[in-house]
Write a protein that holds these residues in place. Structure first.
Motif, mmCIF file in Angstrom:
data_model
loop_
_atom_site.group_PDB
_atom_site.id
_atom_site.type_symbol
_atom_site.label_atom_id
_atom_site.label_comp_id
_atom_site.label_asym_id
_atom_site.label_seq_id
_atom_site.Cartn_x
_atom_site.Cartn_y
_atom_site.Cartn_z
ATOM 1 N N ALA A 221 14.056 -6.821 100.783
ATOM 2 C CA ALA A 221 15.193 -5.971 100.405
ATOM 3 C C ALA A 221 16.510 -6.736 100.517
ATOM 4 N N ALA A 222 16.611 -7.663 101.493
ATOM 5 C CA ALA A 222 17.828 -8.452 101.671
ATOM 6 C C ALA A 222 18.074 -9.375 100.488
ATOM 7 N N VAL A 223 17.016 -10.002 99.986
ATOM 8 C CA VAL A 223 17.142 -10.850 98.790
ATOM 9 C C VAL A 223 17.606 -10.006 97.612
ATOM 10 N N SER A 224 17.031 -8.806 97.488
ATOM 11 C CA SER A 224 17.425 -7.895 96.411
ATOM 12 C C SER A 224 18.898 -7.547 96.510
ATOM 13 N N LEU A 225 19.369 -7.236 97.724
ATOM 14 C CA LEU A 225 20.762 -6.858 97.921
ATOM 15 C C LEU A 225 21.706 -8.037 97.654
ATOM 16 N N LEU B 156 29.243 -5.774 101.125
ATOM 17 C CA LEU B 156 27.871 -5.376 101.444
ATOM 18 C C LEU B 156 27.819 -4.392 102.608
ATOM 19 N N TYR B 157 28.782 -4.495 103.515
ATOM 20 C CA TYR B 157 28.798 -3.589 104.667
ATOM 21 C C TYR B 157 29.313 -2.189 104.298
ATOM 22 N N GLN B 158 29.891 -2.060 103.120
ATOM 23 C CA GLN B 158 30.479 -0.786 102.711
ATOM 24 C C GLN B 158 29.609 -0.020 101.714
ATOM 25 N N LEU B 159 28.381 -0.472 101.493
ATOM 26 C CA LEU B 159 27.541 0.092 100.440
ATOM 27 C C LEU B 159 26.430 1.006 100.951
ATOM 28 N N ASN B 160 26.538 1.436 102.201
ATOM 29 C CA ASN B 160 25.569 2.371 102.773
ATOM 30 C C ASN B 160 24.140 1.816 102.716
ATOM 31 N N GLN B 161 24.005 0.523 103.021
ATOM 32 C CA GLN B 161 22.704 -0.140 103.028
ATOM 33 C C GLN B 161 22.178 -0.250 104.464
ATOM 34 N N PRO B 162 20.847 -0.392 104.636
ATOM 35 C CA PRO B 162 20.289 -0.563 105.986
ATOM 36 C C PRO B 162 20.927 -1.773 106.681
ATOM 37 N N PRO B 163 21.436 -1.618 107.916
ATOM 38 C CA PRO B 163 22.150 -2.710 108.612
ATOM 39 C C PRO B 163 21.330 -3.991 108.731
ATOM 40 N N GLU B 164 20.013 -3.865 109.007
ATOM 41 C CA GLU B 164 19.207 -5.073 109.174
ATOM 42 C C GLU B 164 19.077 -5.840 107.863
ATOM 43 N N VAL B 165 19.137 -5.117 106.744
ATOM 44 C CA VAL B 165 19.069 -5.747 105.422
ATOM 45 C C VAL B 165 20.361 -6.518 105.137
ATOM 46 N N VAL B 166 21.508 -5.917 105.445
ATOM 47 C CA VAL B 166 22.803 -6.570 105.206
ATOM 48 C C VAL B 166 22.934 -7.844 106.049
ATOM 49 N N ASP B 167 22.515 -7.768 107.312
ATOM 50 C CA ASP B 167 22.609 -8.934 108.201
ATOM 51 C C ASP B 167 21.792 -10.111 107.682
ATOM 52 N N ALA C 109 22.107 -3.582 89.026
ATOM 53 C CA ALA C 109 22.542 -3.766 90.412
ATOM 54 C C ALA C 109 22.822 -2.420 91.058
ATOM 55 N N GLY C 110 23.348 -1.478 90.271
ATOM 56 C CA GLY C 110 23.594 -0.139 90.766
ATOM 57 C C GLY C 110 22.312 0.547 91.215
ATOM 58 N N THR C 111 21.216 0.287 90.496
ATOM 59 C CA THR C 111 19.933 0.881 90.907
ATOM 60 C C THR C 111 19.498 0.324 92.260
ATOM 61 N N ILE C 112 19.812 -0.951 92.506
ATOM 62 C CA ILE C 112 19.472 -1.552 93.803
ATOM 63 C C ILE C 112 20.217 -0.838 94.921
ATOM 64 N N LEU C 113 21.509 -0.580 94.689
ATOM 65 C CA LEU C 113 22.324 0.089 95.704
ATOM 66 C C LEU C 113 21.879 1.534 95.890
ATOM 67 N N LEU C 114 21.577 2.221 94.783
ATOM 68 C CA LEU C 114 21.105 3.603 94.894
ATOM 69 C C LEU C 114 19.766 3.660 95.629
ATOM 70 N N ALA C 115 18.882 2.697 95.325
ATOM 71 C CA ALA C 115 17.581 2.653 96.003
ATOM 72 C C ALA C 115 17.769 2.382 97.492
ATOM 73 N N GLY C 116 18.779 1.565 97.834
ATOM 74 C CA GLY C 116 19.044 1.255 99.239
ATOM 75 C C GLY C 116 19.442 2.481 100.040
ATOM 76 N N THR C 117 20.086 3.456 99.386
ATOM 77 C CA THR C 117 20.462 4.684 100.088
ATOM 78 C C THR C 117 19.243 5.541 100.410
ATOM 79 N N LEU C 118 18.116 5.270 99.730
ATOM 80 C CA LEU C 118 16.881 6.009 99.993
ATOM 81 C C LEU C 118 16.070 5.386 101.123
ATOM 82 N N GLY C 119 16.391 4.109 101.495
ATOM 83 C CA GLY C 119 15.680 3.449 102.584
ATOM 84 C C GLY C 119 15.197 2.063 102.202
ATOM 85 N N THR C 120 14.664 1.356 103.201
ATOM 86 C CA THR C 120 14.210 -0.023 102.996
ATOM 87 C C THR C 120 13.018 -0.099 102.047
#
Length: 461
Positions: free
Chosen positions: A47-51, A115-126, A258-269
């Motif tokens: 998921a991190a590579v995707s983000l 990346l920290y402002q996109l409501n993504q899982p913290p472990e993925v952003v790190d 890319a928007g689909t990636i961010l929307l999918a990230g709001t659903l979980g890892t």
């Protein structure tokens, strides 16, 4: 017009398109190898590579869009037999791409906090931040490579960039394997190792295409630099006038993915990992269409230089028909293999089930996605870029993305709803772009007929 008038062009279309297809597939196969290797580390690294790549792909779409301006101008100059003009476009194109590569590198570095402002899982952003930092620097050699590639494509010499890309892929796979897992004397760097492998392979790719083109006799006359023509504002203006709308076209499409990636990230890892798998598979078939899109640009540009508009329309329509048939086969393959393909990426039953569902919709939009990119290529060959840019914006962001947002919520269709928006947007784009090409090509033919009629009348009188 009989069907054979179109199908007889298939062989020449494929001859030009095949190296481009292989080269573009090479780029995607690098991503595939990255995903397969990183997928073994777990869902969060994948998921991190995707983000991280969601930002890289947006930047890349802008850069490549500008570089696409080189191909139709070179093709038109080649069709008209004007080497001096072609050389000028080539040299100015290199400078434009080098500057854009440096600019995009800096923009990506400055964009990291986003990346920290996109409501993504913290472990993925790190995990995504250090990956993004390294891959961002590879934008510089990649964009300079694009200048050489688009120049060679404009001369219908598409095989050399294919060689560069495919060989650089081997370099990438080797360094990925060594640096992701820490094989032999190399440290285990995991995601950073994948990024370093990408960086090394892109510098190699640039060196290879420069070396092979400058040694070929057919290109040698284009490598003669003249101080008198070194900087011409008028040439830069024409490149930018053609490249900027093309960059926006690509930006609008890549940004919605890319928007689909961010929307999918709001659903979980797991939904984000499934989204990455489906996107990676769909991008491979898309690159086949990109090859035919480049072919349409080259062949339409050549016919425009010759002012042969009836053949221009016939050749363009042959590329539309060919991509439709090819994408129909891919759509069938996605439906038949939807439960097996995701297992190549990851051993996680929830991710596999989600990805299989997304592949059903991916199968449906193969036809419209393939058609719209080839029609865009034909319009680019006509150097018509402003209206198609507006069409792309409306189709993707006014029609498609709102559907993704509405139906992509967890309490509605989730990931399937996100991809439903892609299907709607791409279909709208294909239909509207075809109307545009149909209007312009018929208008040019009418103009050609009037000129011939006037010439015939003058001869008789």
């Amino acid at each position: 017009m009989q069907l054979v008038a179109y199908t007889r062009e298939f062989q020449k279309n494929l001859h030009i398109a095949f190296p481009v297809m292989m080269g573009q597939l090479g780029h995607v196969l690098v991503s595939l190898v990255d995903n397969l290797m990183i997928g073994q580390l777990g869902a969060a690294p994948l998921a991190a590579v995707s983000l991280g790549n969601s930002l890289v792909f947006i930047a890349l779409s802008l850069g490549i869009g500008f570089s696409f301006a080189i191909t139709p101008l070179i093709a038109e100059a080649d069709g008209a037999g004007d080497i001096e003009k072609g050389r000028s476009y080539f040299h100015h194109g290199i400078m434009m791409c080098a500057v854009s590569g440096i600019f995009l590198f800096l923009v990506l570095l400055l964009a990291k906090p986003v990346l920290y402002q996109l409501n993504q899982p913290p472990e993925v952003v790190d995990l995504a931040i250090p990956y993004l930092e390294i891959v961002a620097f590879s934008m510089i050699p990649l964009m300079i490579f694009q200048a050489y590639k688009q120049f060679a494509d404009g001369l219908s010499q598409t095989k050399y960039s294919m060689y560069a890309i495919l060989i650089s892929n081997v370099v990438n796979v080797i360094f990925n394997y060594l640096l992701i897992y820490g094989i032999w004397i190399f440290p285990r760097l995991e995601l950073r190792g994948a990024a370093i492998g990408t960086l090394i392979s892109r510098f190699f790719m640039l060196w290879f295409i420069w070396e092979i083109l400058r040694r070929k006799k057919k290109f040698r006359k284009y490598f003669i630099w003249s101080k008198k023509e070194l900087l011409k504002i008028s040439i830069f203006k024409r490149l930018v006038a053609l490249g900027f709308p093309t960059a926006l076209q690509m930006f609008f499409e890549v940004a919605i993915f890319a928007g689909t990636i961010l929307l999918a990230g709001t659903l979980g890892t797991n939904p984000q990992a499934a989204n990455q798998i489906a996107l990676n598979l769909a991008s491979m078939t898309y690159m086949i269409a990109v090859g035919l899109g480049v072919t349409a640009t080259i062949r339409v540009g050549n016919q425009k230089g010759l002012k042969n508009y009836k053949d221009l329309r016939r050749i363009a329509l042959s590329t539309f028909l060919l991509v439709f048939l090819i994408e129909a086969l891919f759509a069938l393959g996605f439906i038949l293999l939807k439960d097996w393909l995701p297992t190549l990426y990851i051993d996680n039953s929830e991710v596999i089930i989600l990805a299989a569902q997304l592949l059903i919709i991916a199968a449906l939009f193969q036809l419209s996605d393939g058609l719209q990119v080839v029609i865009l290529g034909a319009l680019r060959g006509l150097q018509d870029v402003k209206i198609p840019t507006l069409i792309c914006f409306i189709a993707y962001w006014i029609i498609g993305f709102p559907v993704s947002i509405y139906f992509g919520k967890a309490d509605k269709l989730g990931s399937m709803g996100i991809w439903l928006g892609l299907l709607v947007g791409l279909s709208a784009s294909a239909i509207l772009l075809y109307f545009r090409f149909n209007y312009l090509s018929r208008k040019l033919i009418q103009k050609e007929d009037l000129v011939l009629a006037a010439a015939t009348s003058a001869t008789e009188n």
